[in-house]
Design a protein around this motif. Structure first.
Motif, PDB file in Angstrom:
ATOM      1  N   TYR A 100       8.065  37.906  -3.061  1.00 18.01           N
ATOM      2  CA  TYR A 100       7.348  36.658  -2.800  1.00 18.01           C
ATOM      3  C   TYR A 100       6.311  36.501  -3.900  1.00 18.01           C
ATOM      4  CZ  TYR A 100       9.440  36.241   1.836  1.00 18.01           C
ATOM      5  OH  TYR A 100      10.319  36.096   2.876  1.00 18.01           O
ATOM      6  N   SER A 122       4.849  33.467   7.383  1.00 17.58           N
ATOM      7  CA  SER A 122       5.462  32.751   8.496  1.00 17.58           C
ATOM      8  C   SER A 122       5.268  31.245   8.420  1.00 17.58           C
ATOM      9  CB  SER A 122       4.881  33.255   9.832  1.00 17.58           C
ATOM     10  OG  SER A 122       5.236  34.595  10.058  1.00 17.58           O
ATOM     11  N   ARG A 189      11.577  30.560   7.409  1.00 14.75           N
ATOM     12  CA  ARG A 189      10.515  31.564   7.335  1.00 14.75           C
ATOM     13  C   ARG A 189      10.589  32.541   8.516  1.00 14.75           C
ATOM     14  NH1 ARG A 189       7.424  26.692   6.375  1.00 14.75           N
ATOM     15  NH2 ARG A 189       6.963  26.461   4.149  1.00 14.75           N
TER      16      ARG A 189
END
Length: 254
Positions: A100, A122, A189
């Protein structure tokens, strides 16, 4: 001799006197050397009182800072990444990289709560960058991200929850980490439910058989949960993953 503090520069009498007051208030410190000119008793009393007040305010401010940091995302705050236990780490094979951009590589780690990382993964961040240096340029691959712990690891009745499915990925793209292919399921997500404990988010990479057209059934397209991943893998003759990795996270307020 003139009043000389740590920086080695002479100070005027009032300042020098207030420094002596602070030194006296903190009895574990040695008094600073001084030969300042005398000042009236009333003014000395006021300076001592002012020095004591400033010292008390400074100590209280320091204590408050340590207990309640007003900027939780201050990069100076230490944030520890814990590696997975031996049992879960066995799933990580083949040097598959999952990155990420806002966080870095998450392969074989727990997502920490600090810096709001669990909340951001999230609710904010998009799909990770995936890189597989061992990919062969003349082959194509299938990539999937699944949660085998839906709704919880203790009761995974909705396994495997499908979070991402991409086919026809050129090996050259995998080597560079710039994924392009046929998206069957857009990236979703990770969103573990409250009080459901840690969830495993497993990234699996398969070599795609030549000339194999891979698709989801109408029923599979309707629902992401309770996906029969093993049947899908068997139907399209994907075999075992050539590489895999995973990270664990849980509801960000737990």
């Amino acid at each position: 001799m003139p009043c000389v503090p740590l920086l080695g520069l002479p100070l005027p009498s009032p300042v020098c006197d207030s420094m002596e007051t602070i030194t006296t208030a903190t009895s574990n410190l040695q008094a600073l050397p001084r030969s300042c000119s005398p000042i009236p008793r009333t003014q000395r009393g006021r300076m001592k009182l002012l020095g004591a007040v400033l010292l008390a305010v400074g100590l209280l401010s320091t204590a408050a800072w340590g207990e309640q940091h007003p900027w939780p995302d201050d990069p100076s705050q230490t944030c520890f990444f814990r590696m997975l236990s031996s049992l879960d780490s066995e799933f990580c094979r083949g040097d598959l990289e999952m990155i990420y951009p806002e966080l870095g590589g998450v392969g074989c780690t727990y997502i920490p709560k600090c810096h709001q990382y669990r909340q951001r993964i999230s609710r904010e961040w998009g799909s990770p960058r995936v890189r597989y240096p061992q990919a062969e340029k003349n082959k194509k691959y299938v990539l999937m991200l699944v949660d085998p712990d839906a709704p919880s690891r203790a009761n995974p009745k909705n396994r495997f929850w499908r979070h991402w499915l991409v086919t026809d990925i050129p090996g050259a793209d995998l080597k560079s980490g710039d994924i392009k292919g046929h998206v069957l399921t857009d990236y979703v997500r990770p969103t573990p439910p409250p009080r459901s404990g840690y969830h495993r988010y497993q990234l699996r990479l398969y070599e795609q058989p030549a000339h194999e057209a891979i698709a989801l059934s109408p029923e599979e397209r309707i629902s992401l949960g309770a996906w029969e991943m093993e049947n899908f893998v068997e139907q399209f003759r994907l075999g075992s993953p050539v590489a895999s990795t995973q990270f664990l996270t849980k509801y960000y307020e737990d």
